[in-house]
Design a protein around this motif. Structure first.
Motif, PDB file in Angstrom:
ATOM      1  N   UNK A  79       0.833  -1.212   0.000  1.00  0.00           N
ATOM      2  CA  UNK A  79       0.000   0.000   0.000  1.00  0.00           C
ATOM      3  C   UNK A  79       0.867   1.262   0.000  1.00  0.00           C
ATOM      4  N   UNK A  80       2.177   1.081  -0.022  1.00  0.00           N
ATOM      5  CA  UNK A  80       3.086   2.229  -0.026  1.00  0.00           C
ATOM      6  C   UNK A  80       3.312   2.826   1.353  1.00  0.00           C
ATOM      7  N   UNK A  81       3.004   2.058   2.379  1.00  0.00           N
ATOM      8  CA  UNK A  81       3.111   2.590   3.744  1.00  0.00           C
ATOM      9  C   UNK A  81       4.524   2.424   4.299  1.00  0.00           C
ATOM     10  N   UNK A  82       5.048   3.517   4.837  1.00  0.00           N
ATOM     11  CA  UNK A  82       6.338   3.473   5.520  1.00  0.00           C
ATOM     12  C   UNK A  82       6.158   3.804   6.990  1.00  0.00           C
ATOM     13  N   UNK A  83       5.101   4.589   7.245  1.00  0.00           N
ATOM     14  CA  UNK A  83       4.858   5.017   8.617  1.00  0.00           C
ATOM     15  C   UNK A  83       3.409   4.747   9.020  1.00  0.00           C
ATOM     16  N   UNK A 102       6.932  -7.520  14.531  1.00  0.00           N
ATOM     17  CA  UNK A 102       7.439  -7.323  13.166  1.00  0.00           C
ATOM     18  C   UNK A 102       7.068  -5.925  12.677  1.00  0.00           C
ATOM     19  N   UNK A 103       5.825  -5.536  12.887  1.00  0.00           N
ATOM     20  CA  UNK A 103       5.326  -4.237  12.412  1.00  0.00           C
ATOM     21  C   UNK A 103       6.076  -3.096  13.115  1.00  0.00           C
ATOM     22  N   UNK A 104       6.261  -3.252  14.423  1.00  0.00           N
ATOM     23  CA  UNK A 104       6.949  -2.208  15.205  1.00  0.00           C
ATOM     24  C   UNK A 104       8.391  -2.058  14.731  1.00  0.00           C
ATOM     25  N   UNK A 105       9.030  -3.193  14.434  1.00  0.00           N
ATOM     26  CA  UNK A 105      10.427  -3.157  13.997  1.00  0.00           C
ATOM     27  C   UNK A 105      10.577  -2.594  12.591  1.00  0.00           C
ATOM     28  N   UNK A 106       9.646  -2.913  11.703  1.00  0.00           N
ATOM     29  CA  UNK A 106       9.822  -2.576  10.285  1.00  0.00           C
ATOM     30  C   UNK A 106       9.269  -1.210   9.868  1.00  0.00           C
ATOM     31  N   UNK A 107       8.418  -0.608  10.676  1.00  0.00           N
ATOM     32  CA  UNK A 107       7.803   0.657  10.260  1.00  0.00           C
ATOM     33  C   UNK A 107       8.084   1.770  11.274  1.00  0.00           C
ATOM     34  N   UNK A 108       8.013   2.990  10.783  1.00  0.00           N
ATOM     35  CA  UNK A 108       8.005   4.142  11.695  1.00  0.00           C
ATOM     36  C   UNK A 108       6.643   4.158  12.366  1.00  0.00           C
ATOM     37  N   UNK A 109       6.631   4.317  13.663  1.00  0.00           N
ATOM     38  CA  UNK A 109       5.337   4.298  14.371  1.00  0.00           C
ATOM     39  C   UNK A 109       5.155   5.621  15.101  1.00  0.00           C
ATOM     40  N   UNK A 110       3.982   6.200  14.957  1.00  0.00           N
ATOM     41  CA  UNK A 110       3.665   7.429  15.687  1.00  0.00           C
ATOM     42  C   UNK A 110       3.251   7.082  17.106  1.00  0.00           C
ATOM     43  N   UNK A 111       1.949   7.066  17.351  1.00  0.00           N
ATOM     44  CA  UNK A 111       1.468   6.759  18.701  1.00  0.00           C
ATOM     45  C   UNK A 111       1.054   5.294  18.816  1.00  0.00           C
ATOM     46  N   UNK A 112       1.294   4.739  19.990  1.00  0.00           N
ATOM     47  CA  UNK A 112       0.871   3.361  20.256  1.00  0.00           C
ATOM     48  C   UNK A 112      -0.203   3.371  21.339  1.00  0.00           C
ATOM     49  N   UNK A 135      12.310   2.379  21.173  1.00  0.00           N
ATOM     50  CA  UNK A 135      12.146   3.474  22.136  1.00  0.00           C
ATOM     51  C   UNK A 135      10.748   4.096  22.056  1.00  0.00           C
ATOM     52  N   UNK A 136       9.761   3.198  21.962  1.00  0.00           N
ATOM     53  CA  UNK A 136       8.374   3.665  21.896  1.00  0.00           C
ATOM     54  C   UNK A 136       7.687   3.411  23.228  1.00  0.00           C
TER      55      UNK A 136
END
Ligand SMILES: [Zn+2]
Ligand SMILES: [Zn+2]
Length: 372
Positions: A79-83, A102-112, A135-136
């Motif tokens: 889907x072209x998602x990086x973040x 896997x998702x946390x490691x591979x993508x930039x994450x804003x809020x959890x 460091x989230x």
């Protein structure tokens, strides 16, 4: 001179073709169309994972079990998602958080956003480790708080109380895009549904992501009445051992003209909202086929060979889940019902695991509809 011009044109054409080939790689294809929101109910087998995209902003609600992390990663990248602007992990059962590391490691994450219910097992530990590695920190969002996702707004509905089981402690949220509303309640069961109905004013939604994979422990009648969806999406695996979705839930949908979409039948399902209308990429299901509990889930016991990670239904969520109440009481008119009765009380309701005789001796009368 003409020869040089031709050569130049050929060169330009070549440059153009090469640059075009490189833009065919999905560098950034996330939809940024104004007012458009997409909900991708990703087929993760038995579990949940829903991707929401609105005006280039993204939210992932749950991440399937640990076998699904890479599949979800691939889907998001397609889907072209990086973040991910938001990662919501409704509750710590393995079919919701297993793929999250896997998702946390591979993508930039804003809020959890996560439930305040913690688990003491490997799956949960892996998730916390992945968050620490990136460091989230996470927060359990407060009921009533609102967040923006492009043009859409997210309103937190749960957990609206403190619960002794992970399912009820699910983070629940309403996503509104223009006039269109999508409701997600994780695996919240009757008690949590009741609390949401009491504490939140308007629960009406167009699309309802059926609670707890369509199990009968969720979508209680009183809650359904408040939601009154026109469409329901059920995330579950074909032939799952829990018997999801339950005939009772399907019946509620069928009797009320709700269009049902199922990942066990269609695979990944996409609903697109333009703020006025919602369109699905597949026709609604006509099968009304209920799941059949099998194996260990049917007997209510865990087989010796069963994976330790399959703790999903440990807390009364299963078809015979151990803690399921025998009867539902109406403490006011002193009637008692079977849990699947279609005239359960909306208020003055109490679960009871006492015997029929004991209830009658306390002055309770069996309901005439369900004949408990
Ligand atoms: Zn659960
Ligand atoms: Zn679940």
């Amino acid at each position: 001179m003409r020869y040089i011009k031709k050569l130049c044109a050929l060169f330009l054409l070549l440059v153009f073709a090469v640059s075009c080939a490189s833009c065919a790689v999905p560098a950034d294809t996330v939809s940024r169309e104004p007012g458009r929101m997409e909900a991708h109910f990703i087929d993760v087998g038995q579990g949940d994972s829903t991707l929401i995209i609105c005006e280039g902003k993204t939210m992932l609600i749950d991440a399937g079990d640990d076998s699904q992390g890479t599949a979800i990663q691939n889907y998001l990248q397609k889907q072209g998602i990086k973040k991910l602007d938001y990662l919501v992990l409704t509750h710590p059962d393995s079919d919701h958080i297993g793929g999250a590391p896997v998702i946390i490691t591979k993508f930039d994450i804003g809020q959890v956003f996560m439930s305040d219910y913690k688990k003491d097992n490997k799956t949960y530990e892996k998730l916390i480790k992945a968050l620490e590695y990136k460091r989230l920190s996470y927060q359990t969002p407060k009921v009533g708080s609102e967040y923006a996702l492009g043009a859409a707004s997210i309103r937190i509905l749960g957990p609206a109380g403190k619960y002794g089981n992970p399912n009820d402690a699910s983070v629940a949220l309403m996503i509104q895009n223009g006039d269109n509303r999508f409701l997600f309640t994780g695996d919240a069961q009757e008690e949590a549904e009741q609390d949401m109905a009491e504490s939140i004013g308007d629960l009406s939604a167009d699309v309802y992501h059926a609670g707890h994979h369509g199990s009968k422990t969720s979508t209680s009648e009183a809650f359904f009445e408040r939601v009154r969806p026109s469409c329901a999406v059920i995330s579950c695996a074909e032939g799952n051992s829990y018997g999801h979705p339950h005939a009772q839930t399907l019946n509620t949908f069928r009797m009320n003209g709700v269009k049902v979409y199922r990942t066990d039948e269609e695979g990944t399902i996409i609903a697109v909202s333009d703020g006025k209308e919602i369109r699905f990429d597949v026709p609604p299901s006509e099968t009304w086929k209920a799941g059949e509990p099998t194996g260990s889930a049917a007997s209510g016991k865990k087989g010796a060979g069963e994976k330790s990670g399959s703790e999903e239904e440990e807390n009364g969520g299963g078809p015979s889940g151990g803690e399921e109440p025998a009867y539902i009481l109406n403490t006011k008119n002193k009637k008692f019902h079977r849990p699947e009765c279609d005239s359960l009380p909306a208020v003055n309701r109490k679960k009871s695991s006492e015997s029929r005789e004991s209830l009658i001796s306390q002055g309770y009368e069996p309901c005439k509809r369900c004949n408990p």
